[in-house]
Each structure stands twice: as C-alpha cells, then as structure tokens.
Design an enzyme around this catalytic site. Structure first.
Site, short mmCIF file in Angstrom:
data_model
loop_
_atom_site.label_atom_id
_atom_site.label_comp_id
_atom_site.label_asym_id
_atom_site.label_seq_id
_atom_site.Cartn_x
_atom_site.Cartn_y
_atom_site.Cartn_z
CD GLU A 163 -9.67 3.57 -0.79
OE1 GLU A 163 -8.79 2.76 -1.12
OE2 GLU A 163 -9.98 4.55 -1.49
CD GLU A 188 -8.65 8.39 -0.82
OE1 GLU A 188 -8.50 7.76 -1.89
OE2 GLU A 188 -8.21 7.97 0.27
C1 JJW Z 1 -9.07 -1.52 -6.71
C2 JJW Z 1 -7.36 -3.81 -8.77
C3 JJW Z 1 -7.73 -7.18 -9.86
C4 JJW Z 1 -6.06 4.96 -3.07
C5 JJW Z 1 -8.00 -2.12 -7.28
C6 JJW Z 1 -6.73 -1.57 -7.17
C7 JJW Z 1 -8.05 -5.06 -9.21
C8 JJW Z 1 -6.71 -8.21 -10.19
C9 JJW Z 1 -6.24 4.73 -4.49
N1 JJW Z 1 -7.26 5.24 -2.34
O1 JJW Z 1 -3.91 5.96 -3.06
C10 JJW Z 1 -8.93 -0.36 -6.02
N2 JJW Z 1 -6.96 3.46 -4.62
O2 JJW Z 1 -4.47 5.62 -0.54
C11 JJW Z 1 -6.73 5.43 -1.05
N3 JJW Z 1 -8.18 3.24 -4.20
O3 JJW Z 1 -8.27 -3.27 -7.95
C12 JJW Z 1 -5.46 6.22 -1.27
N4 JJW Z 1 -8.56 2.06 -4.58
O4 JJW Z 1 -7.13 -5.98 -9.54
C13 JJW Z 1 -5.24 6.13 -2.76
C14 JJW Z 1 -6.59 -0.39 -6.48
C15 JJW Z 1 -7.67 0.22 -5.92
C16 JJW Z 1 -7.57 1.48 -5.25
C17 JJW Z 1 -6.53 2.37 -5.27
#
Ligand code: JJW
Length: 448
Positions: free
Chosen positions: A166, A353
């Site tokens: 990611e 994932e």
């Molecule tokens: C975007 C929040 C704006 C994980 C996001 C927050 C926006 C103020 C889960 N994938 O635990 C994406 N995960 O470790 C890898 N993937 O934006 C693995 N993407 O806020 C899982 C979180 C995520 C996010 C979380």
C-alpha cells in the site's frame, strides 16, 4: 441460487502484517519502528492502543500456523519487520530476527502452506525516520541492503515476494493526510516519499533478478473504485483525478514507466513537483511478476470547486457500510480488475487483501456469527470469478485477515478477522466466516 466456481490451481490464502499481529516489540533484538513512536504519541491512535503485544503471534505462531492448516489455507501472506532484521535500519544484522522468520516459515512449510512475504508493511526503523525517513533518498540504499539480507537468507524457501504494501498509505495517508505514522501533513514531502518508495521498489526487483533469488516478485497497491456521480465532464474529470491519485500513481510508473501526466500537471499547479532524477523511471519500471491488489471499497464522487486537493467530493449514495465506515461495493472489485486488463493486459494478479470490518463478538453460544462478513467475502469472490471469466489473470485471493488484529489508527477497535481474538486472554475463536472460507479453500467453489 448460483454456484461460483474458481479455476483449478487458484490459490486460497489469508493475510496479516508484522506490527498488527506479532507483539514482542522489545524481544529478539527488535529495534523501534515509526509505529512504536506514533502509537505512543497522544491523540494519534484510538485509545492510545499500540502493537506492544497485539496478537502475540511472535510466541503463538505454532498454534496460529496450526489454525491456518485447520482452515485449509494453501498460502499465507505475512510481512517481515525491518527493525527485527536491522534494528537501527542501517547497522548490524540481527540474526535473532532472521531466526524468528525462519521458524515461522519452516512451520508453514511443514503444513504445506506457501509463504508470501512482504518486505515492507509499514515498520520503518525509527532511526531512519530520524534521518528523514522516505523523504531522504539514502533510505533507498538502506532498504536495498535490508532486502538483500532477507533475500539471501530465504532464497529457495520463500518463492512469493512483494516489496511494498500500500504505497499510497505509506506516502499520502501518512505524510499528507497525517493519519498514519509518521503523521506529517505536507504534500511535497508525501510526493517525495511516494517517488522514493517506487524507486526502492524497482531497484529491489532488479536486485532480486541479479542475485538469482527465484520465484515471483511484485508490488501491492491499495486501490478503490471511484465512479463519477453523473456523466458531466467535470464530474468525470474530478473522479479521474481522485482515482489516478489513489490507484494509477503507483501502478502506471511500475507498468509503463511514467506517472499519470495530467495529475503531474495538476500537482504542478499546486506548486508540487515529483523529484525525478535521471534513471529513476527506468528503475521503477523493472518488469514485475505479478500485481497485488488490496481492495476494500468503492464509491461515487463529483466535482466541487476548491474542495480538497482535487476539486472532488464524495457523494453518499446510501449504500451499506462496514463497521469501519467504508462502503460495501463488490461491483467495484470487478470493475477494477477489468480496468487492469484494459490498461495492463495479462499481468498476473493476486488479490492480496480483501475483507471487511464487522465487530461481532461471541454470542451466548460462545460462537461468533459474522454472517455479514460471509456475505461480504462471497460477493467479492463472485466479482473475482466474474473477472476471471472476463479474461483477467487472477491467480489467488488472500482474505484480510486471518484473525482480528491491530488496525492502525483504529487500534483494536476494528475487527477484520475470520478468527476472533480475545486480547485479554489471547484466546482465538474461529468465526462462522472461518468455516465458510475453509470450505471454499477445500472445494474451489461455493453457493450464493
Ligand atoms: C485510507 C482515511 C481522511 C489495511 C484511509 C484510512 C482518510 C482524513 C487496512 N490494509 O490493516 C485507507 N487499510 O494492514 C493493509 N487499508 O483513509 C492492512 N487502507 O482519512 C490493513 C485507512 C486506509 C486503509 C486501511
């Protein structure tokens, strides 16, 4: 009723990541990472939760690998914590750290479970962050030395590798939106980080080939499917920008050797430049063996003047949401996979994932009836099967996650596991989704 069938040899797996499950943060010679620091910074993580103990998998891995075997997993995706291998990021190699992952991998192989190893799932050694982290190009050299150490140690044992998990989260979420470690809020800095990650990725792939490590190597972007609210050009353009930022920014350079040009211009209009040095794009676009796709959600957005970075705003369509607030949109996974085929042809794809946060706990009968998760997995798998019918080269699927774990800024409040974890006792309880998934892995089909 329909039967959803997968091709013979399709691989069924589950995923975790080091900081989210291991615990033992001061054992085995592990050095501190940016998540140890971030989680201890007041206000950054829900309830101040940290990964000091997590699921204690560092100690419980024999039991957990046995659980994977009970589930019938054919492959397990995990990550190696850089600060266990090189505690200060750039100094001496810690043999005890390598030994832990050898014990884990040997246990997997004992049950015939194929390991897929992620080199970087967010635990940057704090000592390197103190020198600028991924904003500093020297971090690339340190990463290459770490990668080489791990490759040489696991050559022949681990055959599926990915460089970065990611990259959008590592760069923009962590350094522009400030939601994850190290928590910066600076678009130029985040753009530098994104670029340096990609260079590190490409140079790692080259190293992998040059050292004859063998097996497959790829990268794992998180993607989501963005749809314009209407067919008005301004809505289409705004959604294109949002999607290009989250998805294409990391896939196009790797696959085609250039960033999405219109977005580079858009950033330039904001005074932000990509710090490309001669040779970088060639390094970045080393041929990879597969693309890993992390997909959770999709949505609808439209143009709004001066809104955020892209003159874009989300439109709430009233769709179902999982307990973490992300929209339930299985169709988006099909759309995205078809988009990959359109843009990048027959590149092998693993869904590295996919899964859902539903916080159901044990009922009176002591069991966890997570039928919403079963429905989520079923419908997303149906999208995968449909994409395969459309010619997308999907090789396997990893459910996120094997068990409930530390969900970053949400701490332990958000549960994605097919196994329930009681964090007080470290008892694991297989949920209904665990049983469903073990049948899919055994039969290669399921009924909707
Ligand atoms: C975007 C929040 C704006 C994980 C996001 C927050 C926006 C103020 C889960 N994938 O635990 C994406 N995960 O470790 C890898 N993937 O934006 C693995 N993407 O806020 C899982 C979180 C995520 C996010 C979380």
């Amino acid at each position: 009723m329909a039967i959803i069938q997968f091709p013979e040899g399709f691989k069924w797996g589950a995923a975790t990541a080091s900081y989210q499950v291991e615990g033992a943060y001061q054992e085995g010679g592990r050095g501190p990472s940016i998540w140890d620091t971030f989680s201890r910074t007041p206000g950054r993580v829900f309830m101040g939760d940290n990964g000091d103990v997590a699921c204690d998998m560092y100690h419980k891995y024999p039991e957990d690998v046995k659980m994977m075997a009970d589930m019938g997993l054919q492959t397990y995706r995990f990550s190696i914590a850089w600060p266990r291998i090189i505690p200060d990021g750039s100094g001496a190699v810690n043999e005890e750290g390598l030994a832990f992952y050898h014990r884990l991998v040997d246990e997997l192989l004992k049950y015939g479970i194929e390991p897929m190893c992620t080199l970087y799932h967010w635990d940057l050694p704090q000592a390197l962050q103190d020198q600028g982290g991924w904003d500093n190009r020297e971090t690339i050299e340190h990463f290459l030395r770490y990668a080489e150490t791990v490759f040489d140690s696991f050559k022949g044992k681990i055959k599926l590798w990915s460089t970065f998990n990611e990259p959008w989260c590592i760069s923009f979420l962590s350094n522009y939106l400030g939601e994850h470690a190290p928590g910066n809020r600076d678009l130029q800095l985040a753009t530098n980080v994104a670029h340096h990650l990609l260079v590190a990725h490409g140079r790692t792939v080259r190293l992998f080939r040059e050292r004859g490590i063998g097996g497959e190597i790829g990268i794992v972007p998180n993607v989501d499917w963005q749809e314009p609210y209407s067919s008005r050009q301004e809505d289409i353009d705004a959604c294109w920008r949002k999607a290009a930022w989250q998805n294409e920014w990391f896939i196009r350079p790797v696959m085609h050797g250039h960033y999405p040009e219109k977005l580079v211009e858009w950033f330039r209009g904001k005074g932000v430049e990509v710090p490309i040095l001669p040779g970088d794009m060639e390094d970045i676009s080393q041929k990879i063996d597969f693309l890993g796709i992390n997909y959770y959600t999709g949505g609808v957005g439209k143009y709004k003047e001066n809104e955020g970075l892209f003159d874009w705003e989300e439109v709430d369509m009233g769709w179902d949401r999982t307990d973490i607030g992300w929209t339930y949109y299985p169709q988006g996974l099909y759309n995205f996979l078809v988009f990959i085929k359109d843009q990048y042809g027959d590149i092998p794809v693993y869904i590295t994932e996919n899964g859902a946060c539903y916080n159901d706990g044990p009922s009176a009968d002591g069991k966890v009836h997570d039928e919403r998760r079963v429905r989520y997995i079923k419908s997303h798998l149906a999208s995968v099967a449909r994409a395969i019918e459309s010619g997308v080269n999907v090789k396997g699927y990893y459910a996120w996650s094997l068990m409930d774990n530390y969900e970053w800024a949400f701490g332990y409040s958000m549960r994605f596991g097919m196994t329930y974890v009681d964090y007080d006792t470290q008892v694991r309880i297989p949920k209904d989704s665990f049983k469903f998934y073990s049948r899919v892995a055994a039969y290669n089909w399921f009924k909707v």
